[in-house]
Design an enzyme around this catalytic site. Structure first.
Site, mmCIF file in Angstrom:
data_model
loop_
_atom_site.group_PDB
_atom_site.id
_atom_site.type_symbol
_atom_site.label_atom_id
_atom_site.label_comp_id
_atom_site.label_asym_id
_atom_site.label_seq_id
_atom_site.Cartn_x
_atom_site.Cartn_y
_atom_site.Cartn_z
ATOM 1 N N SER A 1 0.826 -1.185 0.000
ATOM 2 C CA SER A 1 0.000 0.000 0.000
ATOM 3 C C SER A 1 0.873 1.253 0.000
ATOM 4 C CB SER A 1 -0.948 -0.013 1.182
ATOM 5 O OG SER A 1 -2.057 0.796 0.940
ATOM 6 N N ASP B 1 -8.852 -5.856 -4.914
ATOM 7 C CA ASP B 1 -8.432 -4.730 -4.081
ATOM 8 C C ASP B 1 -8.882 -3.400 -4.680
ATOM 9 O OD1 ASP B 1 -7.165 -3.016 -2.323
ATOM 10 O OD2 ASP B 1 -5.163 -3.348 -3.157
ATOM 11 N N HIS C 1 -5.955 -6.926 -0.835
ATOM 12 C CA HIS C 1 -4.918 -5.934 -0.541
ATOM 13 C C HIS C 1 -3.622 -6.606 -0.084
ATOM 14 C CE1 HIS C 1 -3.914 -1.778 -0.201
ATOM 15 N NE2 HIS C 1 -3.735 -1.775 1.093
#
Length: 489
Positions: free
Chosen positions: A170, A421, A450
């Site tokens: 991320s 995601d 994710h």
């Protein structure tokens, strides 16, 4: 549009940006791997040359595991993101899993202004005014990591030619990629998982991507599930206009406080975030990443909505799975901070100043109410909140080139995104053509949510994530290989 409504929409946008990567990580996950905690002296300002700046330092936490380190091996360096660094170490088992094959030292470095790595001692003091919070920038954090890598190679490992591979998921994945791009002499390659590097203002023309992905994930789980969610928004709003409706909503969702009209807005925002979170952590096995959840939580949510023909009752039944899967909570506290003691102050600041990630919803293409991102209102609210000036386009120019998508000078960065995601909408998978100088694998993990590929190996892992990890290992082999090197994995 009234000023109150604009404010509410801005607050919702800020809440959504908190869902980037590990921003809502829980802090009660059992520790599977071991490490030594050390603190290093770090400059508050890496880019000033006056004597006073040279004398300002703080203690940065890093976690070190040398269980498999051998001279000649690699340095696996996780670029910490928005939270206490232990939380990322607990959720990034892939790095530990492959360390033996590379004789690698494993290091997780805490991001400044998070956890205990506070430049001015405490969270409150570090954000007490703009003269102290201004050192929370991507560039300063990356300079910290560069210093870490130099120190680790020269002093801690005493092996200056150790190849360093950065890892991150991320926001951490963005940092991992950018470290390779900006410090190529220090970083020999990067694994950037679920990194929405192309989601900044001025890059994407359509900001509805995350919500469209979420809607498709729910549709894949059960074809009529998005329709139920779509219908529920207006019904909940109408129920919130009467005393009887408020009482019914309070009972259905088991809220800790009786709902009033403002509470209905909070409930709608909570539901919005719940759908976002469930798509992010739609993993094939039970997890406690954001909450205690079963395997494939989206499918389980949709299944539970089949228990009632009444759409709000159906949604409330499904929501209980997310809010109280273990059955240990007596009520739903809409006022609680889902991030626990992480302290989201830092990310609130970053999401206002540099890390502005526009997201819109459009009920004609997704299951959410219309909400068009308004950059001007967002920036105005942020600047009032923090008494400083936002730079919404800076990272686009600094990392992505003038057109935003120009990575032509980059190399040896592995980009992975999961089809499930929401943040894949801003990832490199949105284009198919070559976008970097050399060796930048760009894959979409069919059954991945994710940064699932960074988690520890699990018997329930789908074939698509196993293949992704194999490709990542092969890339690391290329980047760390020395003449005559053989890897056993």
């Amino acid at each position: 549009m009234t000023k109150l409504l604009v404010l509410l929409l801005v607050l919702l946008q800020m809440a959504l940006t908190q869902r980037l990567m590990g921003s809502l990580l829980r802090n009660d996950i059992p520790q599977e791997n071991s490490w030594k905690t050390i603190f290093v002296k770090q400059r508050v300002d890496h880019f000033a040359f006056d004597q006073a700046s040279n004398e300002r330092h703080f203690s940065q936490k890093i976690l070190v595991n040398l269980d498999h380190w051998k001279p000649g091996g690699a340095l696996f360096f996780y670029t910490g993101n928005e939270g206490a660094i232990e939380l990322f170490a607990q959720n990034t088992g892939f790095v530990f899993d492959i360390a033996p094959a590379f004789d690698a030292a494993v290091v997780f470095a805490e991001h400044r202004y998070y956890g205990v790595s506070m430049p001015y001692g405490s969270l409150n003091e570090s954000f007490s005014d703009w003269t102290k919070s201004r050192y929370l920038t991507v560039e300063q954090a990356m300079a910290d990591f560069a210093d870490n890598i130099v120190w680790l190679k020269e002093s801690y490992l005493n092996k200056t030619d150790t190849p360093a591979i950065t890892f991150g998921g991320s926001y951490g994945g963005m940092l991992a990629a950018w470290m390779r791009a900006k410090y190529p002499s220090l970083v020999q390659g990067a694994i950037a998982a679920s990194a929405p590097v192309w989601m900044f203002p001025g890059m994407l023309k359509d900001f509805t991507g995350p919500y469209r992905i979420i809607t498709q994930v729910f549709r894949d789980a059960q074809p009529d599930c998005p329709a139920k969610v779509t219908q529920s928004w207006d019904v909940i709003t109408e129920m919130g206009k009467t005393t009887a409706g408020l009482k019914q909503l309070t009972n259905l969702f088991r809220t800790c406080k009786p709902l009033d009209r403002d509470g209905v807005i909070s409930l709608s925002n909570w539901l919005n975030g719940m759908y976002f979170d469930m798509a992010m952590v739609n993993y094939p096995y039970p997890t406690s990443f954001l909450a205690d959840l079963p395997a494939w939580p989206v499918k389980e949510f949709c299944r539970r909505t089949n228990t009632s023909e009444d759409v709000v009752t159906a949604i409330a039944t499904g929501a209980q799975m997310y809010s109280n899967y273990t059955g240990k909570l007596e009520c739903l506290d809409l006022d609680s901070d889902p991030a626990g003691d992480l302290g989201m102050t830092g990310w609130d600041y970053q999401a206002c100043m540099e890390m502005i990630l526009p997201i819109s919803s459009d009920k004609s293409v997704d299951m959410f109410p219309d909400d068009k991102f308004d950059l001007e209102s967002y920036v105005s609210s942020c600047e009032q909140q923090w008494n400083t000036t936002a730079r919404p386009f800076w990272l686009k120019y600094f990392f992505g080139g003038m057109d935003g998508f120009d990575f032509s000078g980059y190399s040896k960065i592995f980009f992975s995104n999961g089809r499930l995601d929401p943040w894949a909408a801003g990832g490199t998978v949105i284009i198919e053509e070559k976008f970097c100088l050399a060796d930048c694998p760009n894959i979409l993990i069919e059954d991945g949510a994710h940064h699932l590929d960074l988690r520890s190996s699990n018997p329930a892992d789908p074939e698509s994530v196993l293949m992704a990890r194999k490709q990542e290992v092969d890339a690391i082999k290329r980047w760390t290989a020395r003449p005559g090197t053989r890897f056993e994995l």
